[in-house]
Design a protein around this motif. Structure first.
Motif, PDB file in Angstrom:
ATOM      1  N   ALA A   1      -1.850 -14.320  -2.127  1.00 26.05           N
ATOM      2  CA  ALA A   1      -3.306 -14.228  -2.233  1.00 26.05           C
ATOM      3  C   ALA A   1      -3.852 -12.904  -1.709  1.00 26.05           C
ATOM      4  N   ARG A   2      -3.088 -12.221  -0.841  1.00 28.11           N
ATOM      5  CA  ARG A   2      -3.555 -10.971  -0.244  1.00 28.11           C
ATOM      6  C   ARG A   2      -3.016  -9.726  -0.952  1.00 28.11           C
ATOM      7  N   THR A   3      -2.111  -9.906  -1.913  1.00 24.92           N
ATOM      8  CA  THR A   3      -1.495  -8.773  -2.600  1.00 24.92           C
ATOM      9  C   THR A   3      -1.643  -8.958  -4.103  1.00 24.92           C
ATOM     10  N   SER A   4      -1.280  -7.905  -4.860  1.00 19.97           N
ATOM     11  CA  SER A   4      -1.419  -8.010  -6.315  1.00 19.97           C
ATOM     12  C   SER A   4      -0.212  -7.492  -7.088  1.00 19.97           C
ATOM     13  N   ARG A   5       0.622  -6.658  -6.472  1.00 22.64           N
ATOM     14  CA  ARG A   5       1.718  -6.023  -7.205  1.00 22.64           C
ATOM     15  C   ARG A   5       3.084  -6.387  -6.651  1.00 22.64           C
ATOM     16  N   ILE A   6       3.224  -6.426  -5.356  1.00 20.95           N
ATOM     17  CA  ILE A   6       4.520  -6.531  -4.706  1.00 20.95           C
ATOM     18  C   ILE A   6       5.194  -7.867  -5.014  1.00 20.95           C
ATOM     19  N   GLU A   7       6.521  -7.830  -5.215  1.00 20.76           N
ATOM     20  CA  GLU A   7       7.265  -9.070  -5.339  1.00 20.76           C
ATOM     21  C   GLU A   7       7.290  -9.777  -3.991  1.00 20.76           C
TER      22      GLU A   7
ATOM     23  N   GLN B   1      10.194 -14.382  -6.216  1.00 21.49           N
ATOM     24  CA  GLN B   1      11.640 -14.236  -6.352  1.00 21.49           C
ATOM     25  C   GLN B   1      12.281 -15.020  -5.207  1.00 21.49           C
ATOM     26  N   LEU B   2      12.906 -16.156  -5.514  1.00 19.03           N
ATOM     27  CA  LEU B   2      13.358 -17.054  -4.459  1.00 19.03           C
ATOM     28  C   LEU B   2      14.870 -17.005  -4.284  1.00 19.03           C
ATOM     29  N   GLY B   3      15.303 -16.548  -3.125  1.00 18.66           N
ATOM     30  CA  GLY B   3      16.707 -16.593  -2.759  1.00 18.66           C
ATOM     31  C   GLY B   3      17.018 -17.898  -2.053  1.00 18.66           C
TER      32      GLY B   3
ATOM     33  N   GLU C   1       0.823  -1.220   0.000  1.00 18.23           N
ATOM     34  CA  GLU C   1       0.000   0.000   0.000  1.00 18.23           C
ATOM     35  C   GLU C   1       0.853   1.265   0.000  1.00 18.23           C
ATOM     36  N   VAL C   2       2.034   1.227   0.621  1.00 16.78           N
ATOM     37  CA  VAL C   2       2.868   2.434   0.682  1.00 16.78           C
ATOM     38  C   VAL C   2       3.916   2.464  -0.430  1.00 16.78           C
ATOM     39  N   GLY C   3       3.886   1.491  -1.347  1.00 15.96           N
ATOM     40  CA  GLY C   3       4.759   1.555  -2.511  1.00 15.96           C
ATOM     41  C   GLY C   3       6.042   0.761  -2.443  1.00 15.96           C
ATOM     42  N   VAL C   4       6.182  -0.114  -1.446  1.00 18.04           N
ATOM     43  CA  VAL C   4       7.361  -0.982  -1.384  1.00 18.04           C
ATOM     44  C   VAL C   4       7.291  -1.992  -2.531  1.00 18.04           C
ATOM     45  N   ASP C   5       8.447  -2.372  -3.063  1.00 16.21           N
ATOM     46  CA  ASP C   5       8.492  -3.234  -4.245  1.00 16.21           C
ATOM     47  C   ASP C   5       8.553  -4.721  -3.932  1.00 16.21           C
ATOM     48  N   GLY C   6       8.992  -5.085  -2.719  1.00 13.50           N
ATOM     49  CA  GLY C   6       9.166  -6.503  -2.444  1.00 13.50           C
ATOM     50  C   GLY C   6       8.998  -6.845  -0.975  1.00 13.50           C
ATOM     51  N   ALA C   7       8.467  -8.036  -0.715  1.00 13.14           N
ATOM     52  CA  ALA C   7       8.334  -8.586   0.639  1.00 13.14           C
ATOM     53  C   ALA C   7       9.111  -9.892   0.684  1.00 13.14           C
ATOM     54  N   PHE C   8      10.219  -9.915   1.416  1.00  9.69           N
ATOM     55  CA  PHE C   8      11.106 -11.069   1.455  1.00  9.69           C
ATOM     56  C   PHE C   8      11.232 -11.579   2.889  1.00  9.69           C
ATOM     57  N   PHE C   9      11.421 -12.889   3.014  1.00  5.94           N
ATOM     58  CA  PHE C   9      11.443 -13.512   4.327  1.00  5.94           C
ATOM     59  C   PHE C   9      12.637 -14.454   4.437  1.00  5.94           C
ATOM     60  N   ARG C  10      13.316 -14.366   5.580  1.00  6.89           N
ATOM     61  CA  ARG C  10      14.450 -15.250   5.882  1.00  6.89           C
ATOM     62  C   ARG C  10      13.907 -16.562   6.424  1.00  6.89           C
ATOM     63  N   VAL C  11      14.610 -17.646   6.143  1.00  8.85           N
ATOM     64  CA  VAL C  11      14.195 -18.973   6.581  1.00  8.85           C
ATOM     65  C   VAL C  11      15.261 -19.556   7.506  1.00  8.85           C
ATOM     66  N   HIS C  12      14.866 -19.882   8.737  1.00  8.62           N
ATOM     67  CA  HIS C  12      15.750 -20.554   9.696  1.00  8.62           C
ATOM     68  C   HIS C  12      15.034 -21.767  10.253  1.00  8.62           C
ATOM     69  N   HIS C  13      15.816 -22.732  10.707  1.00 12.25           N
ATOM     70  CA  HIS C  13      15.248 -23.939  11.289  1.00 12.25           C
ATOM     71  C   HIS C  13      15.688 -24.075  12.741  1.00 12.25           C
ATOM     72  N   PHE C  14      14.859 -24.733  13.532  1.00 12.06           N
ATOM     73  CA  PHE C  14      15.158 -24.977  14.945  1.00 12.06           C
ATOM     74  C   PHE C  14      15.354 -23.669  15.708  1.00 12.06           C
ATOM     75  N   ALA C  15      14.642 -22.623  15.310  1.00  8.59           N
ATOM     76  CA  ALA C  15      14.787 -21.317  15.955  1.00  8.59           C
ATOM     77  C   ALA C  15      13.435 -20.621  15.992  1.00  8.59           C
ATOM     78  N   ARG C  16      13.300 -19.637  16.878  1.00  6.48           N
ATOM     79  CA  ARG C  16      12.057 -18.862  16.977  1.00  6.48           C
ATOM     80  C   ARG C  16      12.034 -17.780  15.899  1.00  6.48           C
ATOM     81  N   GLN C  17      12.019 -18.260  14.657  1.00  8.74           N
ATOM     82  CA  GLN C  17      11.974 -17.395  13.495  1.00  8.74           C
ATOM     83  C   GLN C  17      11.107 -18.079  12.441  1.00  8.74           C
ATOM     84  N   LEU C  18      10.928 -17.413  11.299  1.00  6.01           N
ATOM     85  CA  LEU C  18      10.178 -18.025  10.209  1.00  6.01           C
ATOM     86  C   LEU C  18      10.920 -19.254   9.697  1.00  6.01           C
ATOM     87  N   ALA C  19      10.157 -20.305   9.376  1.00  8.31           N
ATOM     88  CA  ALA C  19      10.772 -21.542   8.907  1.00  8.31           C
ATOM     89  C   ALA C  19      10.193 -21.934   7.550  1.00  8.31           C
TER      90      ALA C  19
END
Length: 344
Positions: free
Chosen positions: A68-74, A111-113, A39-57
């Motif tokens: 499904a909730r967005t239409s433009r952002i990478e 876009q997959l890193g 909504e504010v014009g950012v171009d991308g939403a990226f997420f780090r992946v960690h295992h066995f930790a209190r982070q995104l996995a």
């Protein structure tokens, strides 16, 4: 104009000051931040992946939900540790997420890193996932071999043999579903100049972090700029037809109100220089500085960062535990007040 994305590690912990106390909080707020960022014009939403930790996995349910909730952002990752992955299942999940993103918006958003990975909380945690290097090999080769199979699967190569009882003949069969063009949107998280050269040879885009696992005594921005140039030179030498993309990560914390001043004001001086340290007992690394202050001052400082000038995409690491509202306000300031001053 350069692309600006955010990169979230998805930390969650029930500690004072955190608005992200559970794994559910981290996942739901990640989706909400992606929506707000679009909504504010950012171009991308990226997420780090960690295992066995209190982070995104597990990344793909999250990426599909964001799609499904967005239409433009990478939407993407920075990065997935290939030591933990089944490359064929990865190819299926990635294609499905990409098709969902195209169905709810424009084509080519995923876009997959990926990378060889870094030290994790668990000792050789990928072995617990059922993977081990072949005899005489090592974990870096394990990750690269899996990457080779992933790329082949995304290109539509036959990676299994059909059952004659069902198909009438034996023939190579590809993974399904497939998403056209996804192979060209795979990025390699390179921690050194040598791995950037290897990524170029494989035809992957370059993703460079806020640290490099080598130190030559020069600031991170200079070392990364050299890495980026070596990548582009190697890409040209390999004869790839398309133009590659290059991203770097930076900690950018604009002070825009009393709340951001309270959280980050005292850090501005302490975090104004790179740091050199160890990722583990044997791996030395140069860690990049943070850019903290008034937006116009940050623009001036980023203009002196050669890697910022060389990259086409800047991934801003966000303090996700401070919640969606604060991060969305900072991202809005970065897009409005800082992005225009970064050049092309």
């Amino acid at each position: 104009m350069k692309r600006i994305g955010f990169l979230s590690f998805g930390h969650h912990q029930a500690v004072p000051g955190s608005l992200v106390r559970t794994a559910q909080d981290a996942l739901i707020q990640s989706i909400d931040l992606a929506v707000a960022a679009e909504e504010v014009g950012v171009d991308g939403a990226f997420f780090r992946v960690h295992h066995f930790a209190r982070q995104l996995a597990a990344p793909f349910p999250l990426l599909a939900a964001v799609a499904a909730r967005t239409s433009r952002i990478e939407i993407g990752t920075g990065v997935i540790d290939m030591r933990y992955e089944n490359p064929l299942y990865f190819a299926e999940e990635a294609a499905a997420a990409d098709l969902i993103s195209a169905g709810s918006g424009r084509q080519g958003r995923l876009q997959l890193g990926i990378s060889r990975g870094s030290p994790e909380t668990a000792l050789d945690g990928w072995r617990s996932f059922g993977y081990a290097p072949s005899e005489g090999s090592d974990e870096a080769t394990l990750a690269r071999d899996k990457t080779e199979l992933l790329l082949a699967a995304l290109e539509g190569a036959g990676v299994a043999t059909s059952n004659p009882a069902m198909t009438g003949q034996e023939r190579p069969v590809p993974i399904e579903p497939r998403s056209e063009g996804l192979r060209d949107r795979i990025w390699w998280g390179a921690g050194s100049r040598a791995t950037a050269v290897w990524a170029a040879e494989q035809g992957m885009n370059l993703m460079s972090s806020t640290l490099l696992t080598e130190d030559t005594g020069v600031p991170l921005g200079e070392l990364q700029a050299e890495q980026i140039q070596m990548f582009r030179d190697s890409w040209a030498a390999a004869g790839h037809e398309r133009t590659p993309r290059v991203s770097i990560s930076r900690s950018i914390l604009p002070i825009i109100d009393d709340e951001t001043r309270q959280w980050f004001g005292l850090r501005a001086q302490a975090d104004s220089q790179d740091h050199v340290g160890h990722l583990d007992a044997t791996t030395i690394a140069r860690f990049g500085r943070s850019y903290i202050g008034e937006p116009d001052r940050i623009v001036e400082e980023l203009a002196q960062d050669p890697a910022v000038q060389a990259a086409d995409t800047i991934l801003v690491t966000v303090p996700n535990q401070l919640g969606v509202d604060l991060n969305a306000r900072m991202l809005e300031s970065i897009v409005r007040d800082i992005k225009p001053g970064l050049g092309e």
